[in-house]
Write a protein that holds these residues in place. Structure first.
Motif, PDB file in Angstrom:
ATOM      1  N   ARG A 143     -18.555  -1.194  10.476  1.00 34.24           N
ATOM      2  CA  ARG A 143     -17.898  -0.299   9.518  1.00 34.24           C
ATOM      3  C   ARG A 143     -16.421  -0.639   9.468  1.00 34.24           C
ATOM      4  N   GLN A 144     -15.840  -0.428   8.289  1.00 35.01           N
ATOM      5  CA  GLN A 144     -14.444  -0.776   8.088  1.00 35.01           C
ATOM      6  C   GLN A 144     -13.692   0.352   7.393  1.00 35.01           C
ATOM      7  N   VAL A 145     -12.381   0.364   7.603  1.00 36.37           N
ATOM      8  CA  VAL A 145     -11.511   1.302   6.926  1.00 36.37           C
ATOM      9  C   VAL A 145     -10.179   0.599   6.660  1.00 36.37           C
ATOM     10  N   MET A 146      -9.568   0.936   5.551  1.00 38.52           N
ATOM     11  CA  MET A 146      -8.268   0.376   5.190  1.00 38.52           C
ATOM     12  C   MET A 146      -7.219   1.469   5.370  1.00 38.52           C
ATOM     13  N   VAL A 147      -6.096   1.108   5.981  1.00 35.74           N
ATOM     14  CA  VAL A 147      -5.031   2.065   6.274  1.00 35.74           C
ATOM     15  C   VAL A 147      -3.723   1.549   5.688  1.00 35.74           C
ATOM     16  N   VAL A 148      -2.963   2.438   5.082  1.00 34.08           N
ATOM     17  CA  VAL A 148      -1.611   2.110   4.625  1.00 34.08           C
ATOM     18  C   VAL A 148      -0.635   3.072   5.295  1.00 34.08           C
ATOM     19  N   ALA A 149       0.609   2.659   5.367  1.00 38.84           N
ATOM     20  CA  ALA A 149       1.691   3.524   5.824  1.00 38.84           C
ATOM     21  C   ALA A 149       2.614   3.715   4.631  1.00 38.84           C
ATOM     22  N   THR A 150       2.960   4.953   4.341  1.00 39.08           N
ATOM     23  CA  THR A 150       3.745   5.240   3.150  1.00 39.08           C
ATOM     24  C   THR A 150       4.800   6.308   3.441  1.00 39.08           C
ATOM     25  N   PRO A 151       5.945   6.200   2.770  1.00 37.51           N
ATOM     26  CA  PRO A 151       6.943   7.260   2.941  1.00 37.51           C
ATOM     27  C   PRO A 151       6.369   8.596   2.485  1.00 37.51           C
ATOM     28  N   SER A 152       6.718   9.643   3.239  1.00 39.86           N
ATOM     29  CA  SER A 152       6.192  10.971   2.931  1.00 39.86           C
ATOM     30  C   SER A 152       7.221  12.008   3.360  1.00 39.86           C
ATOM     31  N   GLY A 153       7.808  12.684   2.396  1.00 41.68           N
ATOM     32  CA  GLY A 153       8.827  13.673   2.733  1.00 41.68           C
ATOM     33  C   GLY A 153       9.991  13.012   3.451  1.00 41.68           C
ATOM     34  N   ASP A 154      10.285  13.504   4.653  1.00 38.31           N
ATOM     35  CA  ASP A 154      11.377  12.952   5.445  1.00 38.31           C
ATOM     36  C   ASP A 154      10.935  11.826   6.374  1.00 38.31           C
ATOM     37  N   GLY A 155       9.656  11.484   6.375  1.00 35.82           N
ATOM     38  CA  GLY A 155       9.160  10.467   7.301  1.00 35.82           C
ATOM     39  C   GLY A 155       8.140   9.550   6.659  1.00 35.82           C
ATOM     40  N   TRP A 156       7.175   9.156   7.466  1.00 38.69           N
ATOM     41  CA  TRP A 156       6.114   8.256   7.030  1.00 38.69           C
ATOM     42  C   TRP A 156       4.768   8.836   7.438  1.00 38.69           C
ATOM     43  N   SER A 157       3.740   8.500   6.666  1.00 42.47           N
ATOM     44  CA  SER A 157       2.377   8.932   6.968  1.00 42.47           C
ATOM     45  C   SER A 157       1.425   7.756   6.865  1.00 42.47           C
ATOM     46  N   TYR A 158       0.342   7.830   7.631  1.00 42.79           N
ATOM     47  CA  TYR A 158      -0.784   6.920   7.467  1.00 42.79           C
ATOM     48  C   TYR A 158      -1.742   7.563   6.479  1.00 42.79           C
TER      49      TYR A 158
END
Length: 82
Positions: free
Chosen positions: A42-57
């Motif tokens: 099984r596979q999953v793709m993850v990104v990191a993106t700016p969110s509010g004052d920080g970053w989220s996965y």
């Protein structure tokens, strides 16, 4: 921005590898982390993106978490892929 994104994805890659998962960076400027379970495949793709004052996965299936919770995110990915 690309450097910060890669930093967060690399931190997650380290955590998932420690839990027995495989990973690879893909996409333009290595902007996506592909994570796979070696047995279930099984596979999953993850990104990191700016969110509010920080970053989220963000990951496929509607997952979202703050990058400060990298160990918990890795644990969640293990459960998703098992």
């Amino acid at each position: 921005m690309a450097e910060v994104r890669r930093h967060h994805l690399a931190a997650l890659a380290y955590e998932v590898e420690a839990r027995g998962l495989r990973w690879r960076l893909a996409g333009p400027e290595e902007s996506v982390l592909g994570v796979a379970h070696p047995v279930t495949r099984r596979q999953v793709m993850v990104v990191a993106t700016p969110s509010g004052d920080g970053w989220s996965y963000l990951w496929t299936g509607g997952g979202i978490a703050d990058v400060g919770n990298v160990a918990k995110v890795a644990d969640r990915l293990v459960r998703i892929l098992t």
